[in-house]
Motif scaffolding. Sequence first.
Motif, PDB file in Angstrom:
ATOM      1  N   THR A   1      29.631  45.000 -13.605  1.00 11.21           N
ATOM      2  CA  THR A   1      29.597  44.806 -11.873  1.00 11.21           C
ATOM      3  C   THR A   1      28.715  46.076 -11.554  1.00 11.21           C
ATOM      4  OG1 THR A   1      31.725  46.329 -11.590  1.00 11.21           O
ATOM      5  CG2 THR A   1      31.894  43.777 -11.656  1.00 11.21           C
ATOM      6  N   GLN A   2      28.201  45.620 -10.540  1.00  8.61           N
ATOM      7  CA  GLN A   2      27.215  46.588  -9.490  1.00  8.61           C
ATOM      8  C   GLN A   2      28.012  46.990  -8.355  1.00  8.61           C
ATOM      9  OE1 GLN A   2      23.890  47.651  -9.661  1.00  8.61           O
ATOM     10  NE2 GLN A   2      24.573  48.650  -7.834  1.00  8.61           N
ATOM     11  N   GLN A   3      27.891  48.177  -7.857  1.00 17.50           N
ATOM     12  CA  GLN A   3      28.406  48.375  -6.461  1.00 17.50           C
ATOM     13  C   GLN A   3      27.307  48.142  -5.308  1.00 17.50           C
ATOM     14  OE1 GLN A   3      30.192  52.438  -6.261  1.00 17.50           O
ATOM     15  NE2 GLN A   3      31.866  51.504  -7.767  1.00 17.50           N
ATOM     16  N   TYR A   4      27.947  47.923  -4.437  1.00 17.29           N
ATOM     17  CA  TYR A   4      27.004  47.336  -3.056  1.00 17.29           C
ATOM     18  C   TYR A   4      27.731  48.079  -1.687  1.00 17.29           C
ATOM     19  CZ  TYR A   4      25.029  43.686  -5.889  1.00 17.29           C
ATOM     20  OH  TYR A   4      24.245  42.905  -6.754  1.00 17.29           O
ATOM     21  N   LEU A   5      26.757  48.549  -1.026  1.00 17.74           N
ATOM     22  CA  LEU A   5      27.078  49.225   0.353  1.00 17.74           C
ATOM     23  C   LEU A   5      27.086  48.018   1.280  1.00 17.74           C
ATOM     24  CD1 LEU A   5      27.766  51.670   2.067  1.00 17.74           C
ATOM     25  CD2 LEU A   5      25.337  51.928   2.247  1.00 17.74           C
ATOM     26  N   LEU A   6      28.025  47.819   2.172  1.00 19.13           N
ATOM     27  CA  LEU A   6      27.960  46.980   3.299  1.00 19.13           C
ATOM     28  C   LEU A   6      28.040  47.714   4.431  1.00 19.13           C
ATOM     29  CD1 LEU A   6      30.642  44.055   1.964  1.00 19.13           C
ATOM     30  CD2 LEU A   6      28.209  44.415   1.434  1.00 19.13           C
ATOM     31  N   SER A   7      27.140  47.851   5.091  1.00 16.44           N
ATOM     32  CA  SER A   7      26.628  48.861   6.253  1.00 16.44           C
ATOM     33  C   SER A   7      27.043  47.869   7.499  1.00 16.44           C
ATOM     34  CB  SER A   7      25.555  49.339   6.259  1.00 16.44           C
ATOM     35  OG  SER A   7      25.081  50.299   5.204  1.00 16.44           O
ATOM     36  N   ILE A   8      27.802  48.609   8.496  1.00 16.58           N
ATOM     37  CA  ILE A   8      28.094  47.630   9.580  1.00 16.58           C
ATOM     38  C   ILE A   8      27.287  48.426  10.867  1.00 16.58           C
ATOM     39  CG2 ILE A   8      29.804  47.224  11.541  1.00 16.58           C
ATOM     40  CD1 ILE A   8      31.648  47.798   9.028  1.00 16.58           C
ATOM     41  N   TYR A   9      26.149  47.545  11.416  1.00 19.61           N
ATOM     42  CA  TYR A   9      25.403  48.359  12.635  1.00 19.61           C
ATOM     43  C   TYR A   9      26.132  47.969  13.802  1.00 19.61           C
ATOM     44  CZ  TYR A   9      21.801  49.294   9.460  1.00 19.61           C
ATOM     45  OH  TYR A   9      21.096  50.060   8.498  1.00 19.61           O
ATOM     46  N   GLN A  10      26.384  48.500  14.591  1.00 21.38           N
ATOM     47  CA  GLN A  10      26.882  48.255  16.146  1.00 21.38           C
ATOM     48  C   GLN A  10      26.235  48.912  17.231  1.00 21.38           C
ATOM     49  OE1 GLN A  10      30.744  50.244  15.073  1.00 21.38           O
ATOM     50  NE2 GLN A  10      30.462  51.391  16.983  1.00 21.38           N
ATOM     51  N   PRO A  11      26.251  48.192  18.492  1.00 21.26           N
ATOM     52  CA  PRO A  11      25.393  48.816  19.403  1.00 21.26           C
ATOM     53  C   PRO A  11      25.863  50.086  19.829  1.00 21.26           C
ATOM     54  CG  PRO A  11      26.547  46.989  20.099  1.00 21.26           C
ATOM     55  CD  PRO A  11      27.152  47.034  18.685  1.00 21.26           C
ATOM     56  N   ASP A  12      25.183  51.061  20.174  1.00 20.63           N
ATOM     57  CA  ASP A  12      25.354  52.226  21.198  1.00 20.63           C
ATOM     58  C   ASP A  12      26.188  51.826  22.528  1.00 20.63           C
ATOM     59  OD1 ASP A  12      24.151  53.936  19.392  1.00 20.63           O
ATOM     60  OD2 ASP A  12      22.452  53.857  20.646  1.00 20.63           O
ATOM     61  N   GLY A  13      27.008  52.842  22.807  1.00 24.56           N
ATOM     62  CA  GLY A  13      27.884  52.415  23.993  1.00 24.56           C
ATOM     63  C   GLY A  13      29.560  52.714  23.781  1.00 24.56           C
ATOM     64  N   GLU A  14      30.109  52.218  24.705  1.00 28.88           N
ATOM     65  CA  GLU A  14      31.496  52.331  24.819  1.00 28.88           C
ATOM     66  C   GLU A  14      32.267  51.506  23.568  1.00 28.88           C
ATOM     67  OE1 GLU A  14      33.512  54.641  26.458  1.00 28.88           O
ATOM     68  OE2 GLU A  14      31.284  55.320  27.019  1.00 28.88           O
ATOM     69  N   THR A  15      33.364  51.740  23.309  1.00 31.41           N
ATOM     70  CA  THR A  15      34.202  51.058  22.322  1.00 31.41           C
ATOM     71  C   THR A  15      34.689  50.145  23.188  1.00 31.41           C
ATOM     72  OG1 THR A  15      34.678  52.976  21.060  1.00 31.41           O
ATOM     73  CG2 THR A  15      36.125  51.044  20.627  1.00 31.41           C
ATOM     74  N   PRO A  16      34.972  48.720  22.442  1.00 29.51           N
ATOM     75  CA  PRO A  16      35.485  47.399  23.235  1.00 29.51           C
ATOM     76  C   PRO A  16      36.988  47.876  23.608  1.00 29.51           C
ATOM     77  CG  PRO A  16      34.544  46.962  21.366  1.00 29.51           C
ATOM     78  CD  PRO A  16      34.325  48.353  21.251  1.00 29.51           C
ATOM     79  N   PRO A  17      37.457  47.400  24.701  1.00 32.55           N
ATOM     80  CA  PRO A  17      38.857  47.595  25.213  1.00 32.55           C
ATOM     81  C   PRO A  17      39.714  47.019  23.976  1.00 32.55           C
ATOM     82  CG  PRO A  17      37.906  45.801  26.373  1.00 32.55           C
ATOM     83  CD  PRO A  17      36.782  46.469  25.425  1.00 32.55           C
ATOM     84  N   PRO A  18      41.110  47.630  24.109  1.00 32.15           N
ATOM     85  CA  PRO A  18      42.013  47.045  22.916  1.00 32.15           C
ATOM     86  C   PRO A  18      42.211  45.589  22.787  1.00 32.15           C
ATOM     87  CG  PRO A  18      42.822  48.918  24.129  1.00 32.15           C
ATOM     88  CD  PRO A  18      41.611  48.518  25.077  1.00 32.15           C
ATOM     89  N   GLU A  19      42.138  44.875  24.073  1.00 30.25           N
ATOM     90  CA  GLU A  19      42.432  43.612  23.905  1.00 30.25           C
ATOM     91  C   GLU A  19      41.307  42.846  23.123  1.00 30.25           C
ATOM     92  OE1 GLU A  19      40.642  44.256  28.041  1.00 30.25           O
ATOM     93  OE2 GLU A  19      42.440  45.048  26.784  1.00 30.25           O
ATOM     94  N   VAL A  20      40.314  43.294  23.022  1.00 27.93           N
ATOM     95  CA  VAL A  20      38.955  42.725  22.196  1.00 27.93           C
ATOM     96  C   VAL A  20      38.997  43.459  20.934  1.00 27.93           C
ATOM     97  CG1 VAL A  20      36.441  42.521  22.009  1.00 27.93           C
ATOM     98  CG2 VAL A  20      37.583  42.272  24.370  1.00 27.93           C
ATOM     99  N   LEU A  21      39.044  44.745  20.751  1.00 27.67           N
ATOM    100  CA  LEU A  21      39.045  45.378  19.446  1.00 27.67           C
ATOM    101  C   LEU A  21      40.266  45.063  18.762  1.00 27.67           C
ATOM    102  CD1 LEU A  21      37.385  47.254  17.862  1.00 27.67           C
ATOM    103  CD2 LEU A  21      38.689  49.075  18.785  1.00 27.67           C
ATOM    104  N   ASP A  22      41.544  45.168  19.060  1.00 33.68           N
ATOM    105  CA  ASP A  22      42.668  44.919  18.306  1.00 33.68           C
ATOM    106  C   ASP A  22      42.514  43.789  17.307  1.00 33.68           C
ATOM    107  OD1 ASP A  22      43.649  47.487  19.248  1.00 33.68           O
ATOM    108  OD2 ASP A  22      45.165  46.653  20.635  1.00 33.68           O
TER     109      ASP A  22
END
Length: 116
Positions: free
Chosen positions: A2-23
């Motif tokens: 097996t090979q190891q792979y990096l799965l990078s998560i790109y997200q926009p700059d700005g505020e964290t989404p509110p709990p009702e979206v993020l949870d």
Amino acid sequence: MTQQYLLSIYQPDGETPPPEVLDPIMANLAALNEEMQAKGVWVFAVGLHPPSTATVVRAKGDDVLLTDGPFTEGREHIGGFTVIRAADLDEALEWGRRLAGVLSPLAIEVRPIAFG
């Protein structure tokens, strides 16, 4: 082998989404991580603090320059990543697709890890 792979998560700059979206997203992410662990592909995963917390260290000759903030300015940044084991790129891309589905509309970059 097996090979190891990096799965990078790109997200926009700005505020964290509110709990009702993020949870619900975080619950689905936890379920996917558990599935990856059960299948033996998961190595580890982390979230990162905002780019404003970064310090860039750059050597120039005998001097070392420290700069507050991200290495590059942009509208998005790496917000976290997962390291997996996969038999090949196709398998890694399938896990990347699954992760992208959970974190939609965020982009996931899949890249093999080079050792030594």
